[in-house]
Design an enzyme around this catalytic site. Structure first.
Site, PDB file in Angstrom:
ATOM      1  N   ASN A  42      -1.875   0.495   7.014  1.00  0.00           N
ATOM      2  CA  ASN A  42      -1.431  -0.794   7.558  1.00  0.00           C
ATOM      3  C   ASN A  42      -0.591  -1.609   6.567  1.00  0.00           C
ATOM      4  OD1 ASN A  42      -3.516  -1.554   5.897  1.00  0.00           O
ATOM      5  ND2 ASN A  42      -4.758  -2.532   7.482  1.00  0.00           N
TER       6      ASN A  42
ATOM      7  N   LYS B 248       0.823  -1.217   0.000  1.00  0.00           N
ATOM      8  CA  LYS B 248       0.000   0.000   0.000  1.00  0.00           C
ATOM      9  C   LYS B 248       0.858   1.269   0.000  1.00  0.00           C
ATOM     10  CE  LYS B 248      -4.080  -1.834   2.452  1.00  0.00           C
ATOM     11  NZ  LYS B 248      -4.960  -1.567   3.622  1.00  0.00           N
TER      12      LYS B 248
ATOM     13  N   TYR C 269     -12.126  -2.743  -3.672  1.00  0.00           N
ATOM     14  CA  TYR C 269     -12.700  -2.630  -2.326  1.00  0.00           C
ATOM     15  C   TYR C 269     -14.226  -2.592  -2.347  1.00  0.00           C
ATOM     16  CZ  TYR C 269      -8.152  -1.903  -0.033  1.00  0.00           C
ATOM     17  OH  TYR C 269      -6.879  -2.064   0.485  1.00  0.00           O
TER      18      TYR C 269
ATOM     19  N   HIS D  94      -2.171  -5.223   1.663  1.00  0.00           N
ATOM     20  CA  HIS D  94      -3.440  -5.917   1.471  1.00  0.00           C
ATOM     21  C   HIS D  94      -3.142  -7.364   1.176  1.00  0.00           C
ATOM     22  CE1 HIS D  94      -7.354  -7.112  -0.149  1.00  0.00           C
ATOM     23  NE2 HIS D  94      -6.677  -7.704  -1.117  1.00  0.00           N
TER      24      HIS D  94
ATOM     25  N   GLU E 109      -9.666 -10.805  -7.265  1.00  0.00           N
ATOM     26  CA  GLU E 109      -8.749  -9.673  -7.131  1.00  0.00           C
ATOM     27  C   GLU E 109      -7.575  -9.787  -8.098  1.00  0.00           C
ATOM     28  OE1 GLU E 109      -9.721  -9.047  -2.364  1.00  0.00           O
ATOM     29  OE2 GLU E 109      -7.701  -9.597  -2.994  1.00  0.00           O
TER      30      GLU E 109
END
Ligand code: IDP
Ligand code: MG
Length: 139
Positions: free
Chosen positions: A112, A9, A49, A115, A126
């Protein structure tokens, strides 16, 4: 062999820890079978998402994931989905087990670091958003 999608990310990209994170997965025997650096646009972010659409953090999530280039990786291995979720740790870095990527590289819930797909079914979906089959290698 199972496949799963990992995204490095923007927060991790901006802190120059992509390589250190990728290393964690390789050390656990996961093989890179596809990899690209890209900047997600809003359309791709909303697709990726989609399950979180309507939640209070959705707009912020889309904004974060599109805020810089990311690295998308398909890893292959025995029970890759479950193993990757274990290596990644809990969503909240403050609650992630020691030694997990999010405990060691995550800042807070939005930032964080990574993913990881949460089921083989979602992994397949995905992966299809980021890669065409000829970009995924068998070796
Ligand atoms: P996961 O990444 O551990 O699978 P999800 O519940 O699927 O967690 O949420 C996707 C991402 O959305 C999380 O990694 C996190 O960055 C962000 N997120 C989840 N819950 C919240 C929240 O309550 N506030 C802000 N961001 C959140
Ligand atoms: Mg999730």
């Amino acid at each position: 062999m199972e496949r799963s999608l990992v995204l490095i990310k923007p927060d991790a990209m901006k802190r120059n820890v992509a390589g250190a994170i990728i290393n964690r997965f390789e050390q656990r025997g996961l093989k890179i079978v596809a990899l690209k650096m890209l900047r997600m646009d809003e359309t791709l972010a909303k697709r990726h998402y989609a399950i979180h659409q309507g939640k209070p953090f959705f707009d912020g999530l889309v904004k974060h994931i599109t805020s810089s280039p990311i690295i998308a990786i398909v890893f292959e291995g025995e029970k890759a989905v479950e193993l990757i979720r274990k290596i990644v740790g809990a969503t909240d870095p403050a609650k992630s087990e020691r030694g997990t990527i999010r405990a060691d590289f995550g800042m807070d819930i939005p930032n964080n670091a990574v993913h990881g797909s949460d089921s083989p079914e979602n992994a397949a979906k995905e992966i299809g958003l980021f890669f065409v089959e000829k970009e995924i290698f068998n070796y």
